[in-house]
Motif scaffolding. Sequence first.
Motif, PDB file in Angstrom:
ATOM      1  N   MET B   1      12.037 -14.279 -52.275  1.00 28.70           N
ATOM      2  CA  MET B   1      11.082 -13.291 -52.766  1.00 28.70           C
ATOM      3  C   MET B   1       9.658 -13.675 -52.373  1.00 28.70           C
ATOM      4  O   MET B   1       8.922 -12.907 -51.805  1.00 28.70           O
ATOM      5  CB  MET B   1      11.156 -13.230 -54.303  1.00 28.70           C
ATOM      6  N   ARG B   3       9.028 -15.563 -50.056  1.00 28.48           N
ATOM      7  CA  ARG B   3       8.974 -15.468 -48.617  1.00 28.48           C
ATOM      8  C   ARG B   3       8.593 -14.055 -48.186  1.00 28.48           C
ATOM      9  O   ARG B   3       7.691 -13.866 -47.393  1.00 28.48           O
ATOM     10  CB  ARG B   3      10.334 -15.827 -48.023  1.00 28.48           C
ATOM     11  N   ALA B  29       9.369 -11.830 -39.596  1.00 25.99           N
ATOM     12  CA  ALA B  29      10.382 -12.837 -39.349  1.00 25.99           C
ATOM     13  C   ALA B  29       9.734 -14.130 -38.864  1.00 25.99           C
ATOM     14  O   ALA B  29      10.125 -15.226 -39.269  1.00 25.99           O
ATOM     15  CB  ALA B  29      11.347 -12.318 -38.305  1.00 25.99           C
ATOM     16  N   GLU B  30       8.731 -13.990 -38.046  1.00 20.98           N
ATOM     17  CA  GLU B  30       8.009 -15.147 -37.536  1.00 20.98           C
ATOM     18  C   GLU B  30       7.472 -15.980 -38.695  1.00 20.98           C
ATOM     19  O   GLU B  30       7.659 -17.191 -38.763  1.00 20.98           O
ATOM     20  CB  GLU B  30       6.848 -14.620 -36.700  1.00 20.98           C
ATOM     21  N   SER B  32       8.527 -15.987 -41.673  1.00 25.25           N
ATOM     22  CA  SER B  32       9.647 -16.556 -42.390  1.00 25.25           C
ATOM     23  C   SER B  32      10.103 -17.833 -41.705  1.00 25.25           C
ATOM     24  O   SER B  32      10.413 -18.828 -42.350  1.00 25.25           O
ATOM     25  CB  SER B  32      10.767 -15.516 -42.420  1.00 25.25           C
ATOM     26  N   ALA B  33      10.132 -17.789 -40.376  1.00 27.70           N
ATOM     27  CA  ALA B  33      10.539 -18.970 -39.622  1.00 27.70           C
ATOM     28  C   ALA B  33       9.624 -20.130 -39.977  1.00 27.70           C
ATOM     29  O   ALA B  33      10.068 -21.238 -40.267  1.00 27.70           O
ATOM     30  CB  ALA B  33      10.466 -18.673 -38.135  1.00 27.70           C
ATOM     31  N   LYS B  36      10.510 -21.441 -43.367  1.00 24.64           N
ATOM     32  CA  LYS B  36      11.839 -21.937 -43.705  1.00 24.64           C
ATOM     33  C   LYS B  36      12.314 -23.097 -42.843  1.00 24.64           C
ATOM     34  O   LYS B  36      12.975 -24.003 -43.335  1.00 24.64           O
ATOM     35  CB  LYS B  36      12.860 -20.797 -43.624  1.00 24.64           C
ATOM     36  N   VAL B  37      12.007 -23.052 -41.575  1.00 27.88           N
ATOM     37  CA  VAL B  37      12.574 -24.063 -40.682  1.00 27.88           C
ATOM     38  C   VAL B  37      11.904 -25.411 -40.933  1.00 27.88           C
ATOM     39  O   VAL B  37      10.722 -25.582 -40.668  1.00 27.88           O
ATOM     40  CB  VAL B  37      12.397 -23.642 -39.208  1.00 27.88           C
ATOM     41  N   ARG B  65      10.881   2.698 -44.271  1.00 30.33           N
ATOM     42  CA  ARG B  65      11.129   1.468 -45.011  1.00 30.33           C
ATOM     43  C   ARG B  65      10.466   0.286 -44.308  1.00 30.33           C
ATOM     44  O   ARG B  65      10.981  -0.827 -44.321  1.00 30.33           O
ATOM     45  CB  ARG B  65      12.626   1.240 -45.139  1.00 30.33           C
TER      46      ARG B  65
END
Lengths: 523, 523
Positions: B1, B3, B29-30, B32-33, B36-37, B65
Amino acid sequence: MQRAAALVRRGCCPRSPGPWGRSQSSAAAEASAVLKVRPERSRRERILTLESMNPQVKAVEYAVRGPIVLKAGEIELELQRGIKKPFTEVIRANIGDAQAMGQQPITFLRQVMALCTYPNLLDSPSFPEDAKKRARRILQACGGNSLGSYSASQGVNCIREDVAAYITRRDGGVPADPDNIYLTTGASDGISTILKILVSGGGKSRTGVMIPIPQYPLYSAVISELDAIQVNYYLDEDNCWALNVNELRRALQEAKDHCDPKVLCIINPGNPTGQVQSRKCIEDVIHFAWEEKLFLLADEVYQDNVYSPDCRFHSFKKVLYEMGPEYSSNVELASFHSTSKGYMGECGYRGGYMEVINLHPEIKGQLVKLLSVRLCPPVSGQAAMDIVVNPPVPGEESFEQFHREKESVLGNLAKKAKLTEDLFNQVPGIHCNPLQGAMYAFPRIFIPSKAVEAAQAHKMAPDMFYCMKLLEETGICVVPGSGFGQREGTYHFRMTILPPVEKLKTVLQKVKDFHIKFLEKYA
Amino acid sequence: MQRAAALVRRGCCPRSPGPWGRSQSSAAAEASAVLKVRPERSRRERILTLESMNPQVKAVEYAVRGPIVLKAGEIELELQRGIKKPFTEVIRANIGDAQAMGQQPITFLRQVMALCTYPNLLDSPSFPEDAKKRARRILQACGGNSLGSYSASQGVNCIREDVAAYITRRDGGVPADPDNIYLTTGASDGISTILKILVSGGGKSRTGVMIPIPQYPLYSAVISELDAIQVNYYLDEDNCWALNVNELRRALQEAKDHCDPKVLCIINPGNPTGQVQSRKCIEDVIHFAWEEKLFLLADEVYQDNVYSPDCRFHSFKKVLYEMGPEYSSNVELASFHSTSKGYMGECGYRGGYMEVINLHPEIKGQLVKLLSVRLCPPVSGQAAMDIVVNPPVPGEESFEQFHREKESVLGNLAKKAKLTEDLFNQVPGIHCNPLQGAMYAFPRIFIPSKAVEAAQAHKMAPDMFYCMKLLEETGICVVPGSGFGQREGTYHFRMTILPPVEKLKTVLQKVKDFHIKFLEKYA
């Protein structure tokens, strides 16, 4: 309706390949054209024709609902019209559709669904409190507290949390992240969505997708639609349909000449083959995928359907984690589950989920974007999935009944699996591997060369010819092995074990009698 | 969330195009990477990356959306965490999701659905007899008398019959054939399925698909997925978003240089534009399609949503038949309807149907084959569709309540359509065409050049910049016009009129205040 009947009649002696694929004889649409098009001077050439349509769609084949099923529908209508047959009903053993075969829905699941559908019932004393609790939780997570709102494209949050908790329990504590869970419209939707993202390249760089043979024909159909390259690896029939990594290696090496094999699909427990993979075999497959840099798709929709006492279901996810960080942080995996199979058999709700492991965060964004275009999976199917992963637990009001109903379905399936194997293996010219799991028998049948010739004369695959005769003479509808793929020169059919025990016994006896007669006729 | 939140924060100053498309700034997504990574030596390059993925999927955009909705989710979480904002709630006016906005389900519809879900209720005295009658009829047509069985791929027979009867009534007697009805997973599924079959050819022979601009972005998304060619025709904003056949002709002629335009998509009533096509206009379009040999797609999901007293819904099917046999036996048409809109707003069930006219019989076979691969549309959605096309009639027990509920929803929508138009047109720098139908306003907004520059500095489309500011300052979530397409240099947004009247008034007042402030700030 009459048209459909006529289609199938004509389908037996076709002039051109019908919509159901090469091995198939039904020129259904053609026949329909003949029947429907009146001679009208003013009628122009259509814009959308077999010649102008998407050739990839034209190439799609899907046997499970193919011409044999159209034929079954025709016969049912004939029976209704009073036409005499050597049987009184059609038994549809072609598709894993438990409730259509008389399996009763799990009471708790339907109670929760009814409460979610019509929340006025939350005040009714006839519904148990644990069902109401589940329903309230689901509704609170829905927009406007209603199943009638769109959910997030990835699925309702709390349902994804329940799925993650279920996976964690199932896998003995290996953690699952709700962020990696995507609710889907049945498992088919998840599989085709992830394949859609994976396929790229042209010519020799076109993505190759490795699938087992025999396979569930969703795979070949989606591969056709996407114009990807189907790479067959053969399961070992002589070894209970086991997956052998040497065969994977052979298939991969050969494929590298003409495409870029990037995806490896596994069906465990197997459909149509019913084998349950050993833990060792799964480890080998994962190691192979790691070594060869293949994206793994694990179709695990039959995870609750394991019958052989010496088999257990191991999820790819769990084995992956147990193999250590080199694997668990590198191997890309998507696994699939569904409300349609297991003990619940809720096919009509089209519920399912997919868990992704090591999916690149950028790809997650792409996936959500792609899913958004279709807005969301059916929220009722999502709710059904929630109940499957979050069933009553000991101490809850509905536990006992739920447990009894579940065990009754699974116990019966186990009995029927054994019964089917045993009975088939008593028939000369039929060999059936143990049905370790799933819900199908896929026996090998001997087809005499005279029957093969007769089939060729009808422009049919020999096992299609066999199955058509079986249907016409006994009313039993099964799917020819050619619809799933099989080694050249071998013949099979897929039959579900879903009919109730007594009916299944009759079915098996009828197949036996038919087979013996068939062998005699074409000896 | 957290994130998701971070994604959107970063999304405002992106470094590369995000998954939501070129005009968008979110590199979700970038981000997020990055979050997370963890730095792991052993982590290898992923198999599935932005570079290796299906480029057609990468090209898909879907604004309804998109990042603005992610941002709305972030803000909601911040509010929950007690972070102070100039508002207390986010109002999601981005999507036509009536029940999420508080609209209550139609009682009769949910009663029938509950009865179908949990047939024990058929014995309950708290359900009306007409609802029970409907439920029994649906269940009798389902395998095993259960919503949990797969249906035929084309949909449950009796439901297709009810749809055909509905169309016949709606179109004043023009006959509809159940054989031409295909039940679908919402209208989106039908539209993308028929487009999938239609698209073929390479290079200059690639299929061109004509769509209105502004459009509903499902069309552009599916066209991207299928690698077809999008051919834009512009609706006439100065003329209440009317469709002009001269513009169709212009678009077609230009497209012929680089593709094979084969399909013409119409949305009537319009989404996002809300116009209702006149009968004359529909005739012109049909004549054009006949003349130019175009396959017609009529998206008629808002057929019940007509508000202007001088407008009426005319179905393409009806007009086609009234134009005589040269048209009615030649023009190929697919039209779409859904349970998601109208007065019922049952989005979550994903129910819908498609009627095809003059589809080549061979193609019908292909269509059923393609649908079979996904087995069937959700049976609960099919049941919902049945109730929509087969509602209580005068004399039946539930008629009065049903009628009252339906008229209340539609009456309120009509009121809100007028209110929205009037209020927007009082704001300097906003112009709003009459909302003749559907459930959206698509006002044109003046964006000062200083604001355009500011947007460019943030690498955002100017109207995305505007909508982001609107969301951040007022909590109102709308979709920028760039997500639907608009004439170069014009700016719009789409806002639903679904909030309850009093809330809608507040929303409109807030937009007004925001707009005036925005104009002052960037004067």
